[in-house]
Motif scaffolding. Structure first.
Motif, PDB file in Angstrom:
ATOM      1  N   HIS A   1     -10.398   7.753  -1.585  1.00 55.19           N
ATOM      2  CA  HIS A   1     -10.146   9.126  -2.724  1.00 55.19           C
ATOM      3  C   HIS A   1      -9.491   8.311  -3.818  1.00 55.19           C
ATOM      4  CE1 HIS A   1      -8.338  12.432  -4.661  1.00 55.19           C
ATOM      5  NE2 HIS A   1      -8.969  13.277  -3.897  1.00 55.19           N
TER       6      HIS A   1
ATOM      7  N   SER B   1      -8.357   9.259  -6.800  1.00 54.52           N
ATOM      8  CA  SER B   1      -6.986   9.643  -7.302  1.00 54.52           C
ATOM      9  C   SER B   1      -5.694   9.079  -6.226  1.00 54.52           C
ATOM     10  CB  SER B   1      -6.720  11.279  -7.222  1.00 54.52           C
ATOM     11  OG  SER B   1      -7.774  11.867  -8.201  1.00 54.52           O
ATOM     12  N   ALA B   2      -5.969   9.235  -5.041  1.00 56.09           N
ATOM     13  CA  ALA B   2      -4.841   8.637  -4.229  1.00 56.09           C
ATOM     14  C   ALA B   2      -4.707   6.920  -4.323  1.00 56.09           C
ATOM     15  CB  ALA B   2      -5.359   9.089  -2.548  1.00 56.09           C
TER      16      ALA B   2
ATOM     17  N   GLY C   1      -5.823   5.646  -7.054  1.00 52.66           N
ATOM     18  CA  GLY C   1      -5.335   5.367  -8.527  1.00 52.66           C
ATOM     19  C   GLY C   1      -3.800   5.449  -8.525  1.00 52.66           C
ATOM     20  N   LEU C   2      -3.333   6.394  -7.635  1.00 55.82           N
ATOM     21  CA  LEU C   2      -1.738   6.621  -7.718  1.00 55.82           C
ATOM     22  C   LEU C   2      -1.180   5.185  -6.941  1.00 55.82           C
ATOM     23  CD1 LEU C   2       0.565   8.377  -8.230  1.00 55.82           C
ATOM     24  CD2 LEU C   2       0.096   9.450  -6.189  1.00 55.82           C
TER      25      LEU C   2
ATOM     26  N   GLN D   1      -1.301   7.898 -21.927  1.00 54.82           N
ATOM     27  CA  GLN D   1       0.013   8.457 -21.007  1.00 54.82           C
ATOM     28  C   GLN D   1      -0.732   8.975 -19.750  1.00 54.82           C
ATOM     29  OE1 GLN D   1       3.260  10.236 -22.517  1.00 54.82           O
ATOM     30  NE2 GLN D   1       2.403  10.170 -24.578  1.00 54.82           N
ATOM     31  N   GLU D   2      -1.975   9.487 -19.954  1.00 54.42           N
ATOM     32  CA  GLU D   2      -2.602  10.039 -18.583  1.00 54.42           C
ATOM     33  C   GLU D   2      -2.904   8.922 -17.721  1.00 54.42           C
ATOM     34  OE1 GLU D   2      -5.969  12.328 -19.561  1.00 54.42           O
ATOM     35  OE2 GLU D   2      -4.917  14.225 -19.618  1.00 54.42           O
TER      36      GLU D   2
ATOM     37  N   LYS E   1      -5.587   7.680 -17.115  1.00 54.26           N
ATOM     38  CA  LYS E   1      -6.817   7.855 -16.474  1.00 54.26           C
ATOM     39  C   LYS E   1      -7.623   6.585 -16.453  1.00 54.26           C
ATOM     40  CE  LYS E   1      -9.221  12.317 -15.855  1.00 54.26           C
ATOM     41  NZ  LYS E   1      -9.493  13.517 -16.796  1.00 54.26           N
TER      42      LYS E   1
ATOM     43  N   PRO F   1       1.764  14.129 -17.860  1.00 50.99           N
ATOM     44  CA  PRO F   1       1.643  13.969 -16.062  1.00 50.99           C
ATOM     45  C   PRO F   1       0.541  12.888 -16.075  1.00 50.99           C
ATOM     46  CG  PRO F   1       1.298  16.338 -16.827  1.00 50.99           C
ATOM     47  CD  PRO F   1       1.360  15.749 -18.272  1.00 50.99           C
ATOM     48  N   HIS F   2       0.771  12.083 -15.090  1.00 45.34           N
ATOM     49  CA  HIS F   2      -0.189  11.063 -14.821  1.00 45.34           C
ATOM     50  C   HIS F   2      -1.217  11.621 -14.085  1.00 45.34           C
ATOM     51  CE1 HIS F   2      -1.406   7.832 -12.337  1.00 45.34           C
ATOM     52  NE2 HIS F   2      -0.557   6.903 -13.175  1.00 45.34           N
ATOM     53  N   ALA F   3      -2.455  11.112 -14.569  1.00 49.88           N
ATOM     54  CA  ALA F   3      -3.628  11.871 -14.147  1.00 49.88           C
ATOM     55  C   ALA F   3      -4.014  11.507 -12.680  1.00 49.88           C
ATOM     56  CB  ALA F   3      -4.803  11.420 -14.985  1.00 49.88           C
ATOM     57  N   SER F   4      -3.767  10.418 -12.192  1.00 48.05           N
ATOM     58  CA  SER F   4      -4.046  10.259 -10.549  1.00 48.05           C
ATOM     59  C   SER F   4      -3.100  11.283  -9.797  1.00 48.05           C
ATOM     60  CB  SER F   4      -3.916   8.758 -10.423  1.00 48.05           C
ATOM     61  OG  SER F   4      -4.946   8.231 -10.925  1.00 48.05           O
ATOM     62  N   ALA F   5      -1.956  11.231 -10.039  1.00 48.30           N
ATOM     63  CA  ALA F   5      -0.821  11.901  -9.192  1.00 48.30           C
ATOM     64  C   ALA F   5      -1.201  13.275  -9.246  1.00 48.30           C
ATOM     65  CB  ALA F   5       0.587  11.700  -9.825  1.00 48.30           C
TER      66      ALA F   5
ATOM     67  N   GLY G   1      -4.100  14.790  -9.990  1.00 47.63           N
ATOM     68  CA  GLY G   1      -5.357  14.915  -9.494  1.00 47.63           C
ATOM     69  C   GLY G   1      -5.003  14.783  -7.709  1.00 47.63           C
ATOM     70  N   LEU G   2      -4.303  14.022  -7.251  1.00 44.16           N
ATOM     71  CA  LEU G   2      -4.040  13.956  -5.717  1.00 44.16           C
ATOM     72  C   LEU G   2      -3.367  15.143  -5.379  1.00 44.16           C
ATOM     73  CD1 LEU G   2      -4.249  12.487  -3.258  1.00 44.16           C
ATOM     74  CD2 LEU G   2      -1.873  11.361  -3.886  1.00 44.16           C
TER      75      LEU G   2
END
Lengths: 346, 346
Positions: free
Chosen positions: A49, A51-52, A54-55, A113-114, A116, B48-52, B54-55
């Motif tokens: 996934h 986003s996961a 990425g985090l 900041q995002e 992405k 907000p952090h996009a990945s976080a 998103g998750l």
DNA sequence: TTGAAAGCGCTAACAG
DNA sequence: CTGTTAGCGCTTTCAA
């Protein structure tokens, strides 16, 4: 729902850590285990996934491209080069468009900041020192394309030299009343090309005449590098009547196309009544036989991505500056080939 | 590092839940608290952090656009419409390119599983029933643009009718030897336009002649909707000598431009020796005076996004089908205006 | 070599 | 109305 790393782990009879190691070939893992896990991965059609990942990894495998408006044909060529290279590196590409609604600063801040994206390509974007400072502070890898700043990596083209050569070519055809149609001066290529044009005149003892220079900013919010702007600009030059220039260096091919339309409407002939040299060498230049300065847009896009990816994956020192050369492509609109046969489509 | 929700919470003297509620105006929150939090958010420049996000939220605020190659001008216009609308909805746009290396199935699978996007626009992409089934199973919102499938939402244009009208227009100019230059038949617009052409001939008692139909697939891997393909195709028609058609319906403007180049090289005149009607109405059609069938590319992109966002945010039932109309734009290449003045740039 | 566990930064459910 | 807490799915120590 979607299949997760836990599903794979359970099915393969291992822990999720092992699955992670298997799919990332990281850490050490027994070949047999890896094989087994990978088999399950394929069987279940598992894919991490985004986003996961990425985090956890703090990397998105996505790069951003920021473009001012759709600058049209120049940008499309560039994008082709960028897109191809980006996908070769297994990255995805997010397109950010700056216009009246989405101001440059807003977009930059948002992107920074995002998080992405892992890096950014800024196309034809003039950067203030302040903005550059913010960019550098964010530590997000950045490559400027078609614009320059001493403190950032950049991929550009010899705009000054290119404009110089174009103008010189016209001079060598025997012209001395040479005009220029340029894009909006907020665009740095536009400014630099103007310098090149002036330098060429000066070096050949031709005085600069203010009325021979037309800056297209016909449509507000655009950069003037479009067909209508070129059309309007040429109209203006033609209003000079018998005092009009006999040759014009136009700062982009797409403007040149508009300009030629204006000339034709006046019942005049290119190159006999008015010689034209463009800039870019977009695909259509060939078709209409436009003499122009070629800039290697595709290659520029490609190289910019190479460098950006390098910045993302390795620790590199700043200060990458690549300046591509332009080359004069002589076709029919400058008059040099007046008595030769037409060029072929290749 | 980057400022997080914890930083904001601490500085504002509240819990992270409250910060979350403040920035999402979700749940209930006292106006005063919200105000305070928002002030800190601004002060710290928090985002907000996009990945976080998103998750946690299972939504990325990103939509994907899948295009086959860079189909060129048609696609650029479409992308303009798409981009504008996407950013209006505060979404970002990821561009996926399908070509020889990145096969359609691979990309679709990747996109479906990575969940990097909340929805997808598939441009000019022919979908098999199998693929459609997989798409539907994934429950990812999809809108087809410039292609059709009964089980998916789609935004298309009246290709059959458009081709019919174009051909009919040529017939009405008195032509009976009418050829067609089409794109590769793996593209459904190409197939459907061919039908329209044939129907028009049939309805006017003109026999279909195989040698008058040229399918451009000159360059492998492309769809034939490009200038060179049109050039080659016209060359082929001209080889018929005095048996050649006196008019040709060309399936895209960009091909028509190539075709006209070929005609010109043969020393022939458009529209006198050969009348031409194109399809698309790209920006340059106007410039070169090409008679063509206009398709509202910009609007199509816009509407497709509207629908996609609707699918993402609301619970909607399937079965959205929008068919845009084409319109005949008469300019100089069809011969209808032979004795009238040239059209103006608008 | 591998499993378990601790986050990554955020949302949302749950008490209070 | 608000703080706390339990995940979201993955990577990455840290022991074993």
């Amino acid at each position: 729902m979607s299949v997760t790393i836990y599903d794979v782990a359970k099915r393969a009879g291992v822990g999720i850590g092992t699955v992670s190691r298997a799919i990332n070939n990281s850490g050490s893992i027994a070949p047999r285990t890896k094989e087994k896990v990978l088999a399950v991965v394929k069987e279940l059609g598992y894919r991490p996934h985004a986003s996961a990942r990425g985090l956890a990894r703090r990397r998105t495998n996505t790069i951003g491209v920021v473009v001012p408006f759709f600058t049209g044909y120049f940008f499309v060529e560039l994008l082709r080069g960028i897109q191809g290279e980006v996908s070769k590196f297994q990255y995805d590409l997010i397109l950010y468009n700056v216009d009246e609604t989405n101001k440059k600063e807003m977009i930059l801040r948002k992107v920074l900041q995002e998080r992405k994206v892992d890096g950014m390509l800024l196309i034809s974007l003039e950067m203030t020192n302040n903005e550059v400072w913010e960019l550098r502070r964010s530590r997000l890898p950045i490559v400027l394309v078609d614009s320059y700043h001493p403190d950032l990596d950049s991929v550009t083209v010899e705009n000054r030299r290119g404009a110089y050569v174009a103008t010189q070519h016209l001079i060598r055809q025997g012209h001395s009343r040479i005009g220029m149609i340029d894009g909006h001066l907020k665009s740095s290529p536009a400014r630099v090309r103007l310098e090149g044009y002036k330098n060429a005149l000066r070096d050949h003892d031709i005085g600069f005449r203010r009325e021979y220079l037309v800056i297209s900013d016909y449509v507000t919010g655009e950069d003037g590098f479009n067909r209508k702007a070129g059309y309007q600009a040429m109209k203006q030059l033609l209003h000079l009547g018998s005092n009009r220039p006999t040759a014009v260096f136009v700062s982009s091919d797409i403007q040149a196309i508009g300009a030629m339309k204006a000339i034709e409407e006046d019942g005049l002939n290119v190159p006999n009544d008015m010689a034209i040299v463009g800039f870019d060498d977009i695909e259509l230049a060939q078709y209409i036989g436009l003499t122009t300065m070629r800039q290697p847009m595709f290659e520029m896009g490609k190289l910019a991505v190479d460098r950006l990816v390098e910045c993302i994956t390795d620790v590199v020192t700043n200060g990458f500056k690549k300046v591509f050369h332009t080359s004069l492509i002589v076709r029919n609109t400058c008059g040099a080939l007046r008595h030769q046969s037409h060029n072929q489509i290749t």
